[in-house]
Design a protein around this motif. Structure first.
Motif, short mmCIF file in Angstrom:
data_model
loop_
_atom_site.label_atom_id
_atom_site.label_comp_id
_atom_site.label_asym_id
_atom_site.label_seq_id
_atom_site.Cartn_x
_atom_site.Cartn_y
_atom_site.Cartn_z
N GLN A 34 1.75 -5.02 2.30
CA GLN A 34 0.67 -5.93 1.87
C GLN A 34 -0.27 -5.32 1.06
O GLN A 34 -0.85 -3.97 1.54
N ALA A 35 -0.81 -5.57 -0.06
CA ALA A 35 -1.84 -5.01 -0.80
C ALA A 35 -2.21 -5.61 -1.95
O ALA A 35 -1.55 -6.65 -2.47
N HIS A 36 -3.51 -5.64 -2.10
CA HIS A 36 -4.47 -6.27 -3.17
C HIS A 36 -4.46 -5.11 -4.33
O HIS A 36 -5.15 -4.41 -4.13
N ILE A 37 -3.99 -5.45 -5.68
CA ILE A 37 -4.00 -4.61 -6.50
C ILE A 37 -4.48 -5.03 -7.65
O ILE A 37 -4.37 -6.29 -8.32
N LEU A 38 -5.48 -4.25 -8.25
CA LEU A 38 -5.79 -4.51 -9.68
C LEU A 38 -5.18 -3.80 -10.75
O LEU A 38 -5.34 -2.56 -10.66
N GLU A 39 -4.77 -4.29 -11.76
CA GLU A 39 -4.03 -3.67 -12.94
C GLU A 39 -5.11 -3.87 -14.12
O GLU A 39 -5.52 -4.84 -14.70
N ARG A 59 -0.67 -8.94 -3.51
CA ARG A 59 -1.40 -9.95 -4.44
C ARG A 59 -1.91 -9.00 -5.73
O ARG A 59 -2.63 -7.99 -5.54
N TRP A 60 -1.29 -9.19 -7.13
CA TRP A 60 -1.49 -8.62 -7.96
C TRP A 60 -2.58 -9.40 -9.18
O TRP A 60 -2.42 -10.29 -9.63
N GLN A 61 -3.65 -8.63 -9.41
CA GLN A 61 -4.66 -9.00 -10.16
C GLN A 61 -4.72 -8.35 -11.40
O GLN A 61 -5.13 -7.44 -11.77
N PRO A 62 -4.14 -9.10 -12.57
CA PRO A 62 -4.14 -8.76 -13.72
C PRO A 62 -5.53 -8.67 -14.42
O PRO A 62 -6.06 -9.77 -14.09
N PRO A 98 -17.84 -6.99 -10.50
CA PRO A 98 -18.60 -7.47 -9.33
C PRO A 98 -18.18 -6.59 -8.01
O PRO A 98 -17.42 -5.76 -8.24
N ASP A 99 -18.95 -6.79 -7.04
CA ASP A 99 -18.61 -6.10 -5.78
C ASP A 99 -17.41 -6.47 -5.03
O ASP A 99 -17.38 -7.20 -4.20
N GLU A 100 -16.21 -5.83 -5.44
CA GLU A 100 -14.92 -6.32 -5.06
C GLU A 100 -14.16 -5.01 -4.64
O GLU A 100 -14.38 -3.80 -5.18
N HIS A 101 -12.97 -5.12 -3.63
CA HIS A 101 -12.43 -4.12 -3.32
C HIS A 101 -10.78 -4.12 -3.29
O HIS A 101 -10.32 -5.30 -3.08
N PHE A 102 -10.33 -3.13 -3.80
CA PHE A 102 -8.85 -3.43 -3.83
C PHE A 102 -8.15 -2.15 -3.06
O PHE A 102 -8.69 -0.99 -2.96
N ASP A 103 -6.84 -2.36 -2.76
CA ASP A 103 -5.98 -1.35 -2.06
C ASP A 103 -5.43 -0.36 -3.19
O ASP A 103 -4.85 0.72 -2.89
N ALA A 104 -5.49 -0.87 -4.52
CA ALA A 104 -4.97 0.02 -5.51
C ALA A 104 -5.53 -0.51 -7.00
O ALA A 104 -5.54 -1.57 -7.10
N LEU A 105 -5.70 0.70 -7.78
CA LEU A 105 -5.90 0.39 -9.17
C LEU A 105 -4.72 0.86 -9.90
O LEU A 105 -4.43 2.09 -9.79
#
Length: 204
Positions: A34-39, A59-62, A98-105
């Motif tokens: 489980q991970a929230h990822i910003l690419e 959850r992949w955030q492009p 914005p003030d947001e956090h991710f498990d990976a960039l």
């Protein structure tokens, strides 16, 4: 919008198709199920398509700064119907987020096709927006100890600098130093196909 009427917006990058599986293998080693990822600089969006199909719990955030790229990502989302591939955002490393956090960039083929200021800003963003223990994943060509790792990378470097003198293949040691100055710890450097490296830092 259905995929029948926006197929023309879906871009395809041969490099993304070639490198997606080696990149997936490294990410799978350093991320949980489980991970929230910003690419960043997602381009065509094909990495996100592939990663979310392989990992339903990611959850992949492009994101990108190009309207053409953002439209391509939207078209790929409509085509695949992938619930964990999120709607693309405009994110620029040189701007406030914005003030947001991710498990990976994740930044694939970004830092050599941008000014050095982008690398510096990326490290600031990683320190600010990664959760504790979060991962910064970089992929691309690097010089090691001042030397290119392959003749093709030297040619590529010259081509980049001809296009924009602020671009170029970076020295791995300089990138590591910049990350460590922001509290990131180098976790691994893996040799991937076509003379590219996967470089993983972790936020402590």
């Amino acid at each position: 919008m259905t995929h029948e009427n926006n197929d023309h917006l879906r871009l395809s990058a041969p490099a993304a198709v070639r490198n997606r599986e080696p990149i997936q293998q490294v990410l799978a080693r350093v991320l949980g199920d489980q991970a929230h990822i910003l690419e960043l600089a997602s381009g065509s969006g094909e990495h996100g398509v592939y990663m979310t199909q392989r990992h339903p719990g990611w959850r992949w955030q492009p994101s990108d700064i190009s309207p053409t790229a953002l439209a391509s990502i939207d078209a790929w989302r409509a085509f695949t119907g992938s619930a964990n591939l999120l709607a693309p955002l405009r994110r620029d490393a040189l701007e406030n987020w914005p003030d947001e956090h991710f498990d990976a960039l994740v930044a694939i083929n970004l830092i050599h096709i941008s000014p050095w200021e982008v690398t510096e800003a990326l490290m600031v963003k990683a320190a600010r927006h990664l959760t504790p223990g979060g991962v910064l994943f970089l992929y691309g060509p690097y010089r090691r100890q001042g030397q290119h790792t392959a003749p093709s990378n030297a040619t590529f470097d010259a081509d980049l600098k001809a296009r924009d003198p602020r671009w170029g293949v970076r020295d791995l040691e300089a990138v590591i130093a910049e990350a460590e100055a922001r509290g990131m710890v180098l976790e691994l450097v893996d040799q991937l196909p076509a003379n590219n490296l996967a470089v993983v830092f972790r936020r402590m």
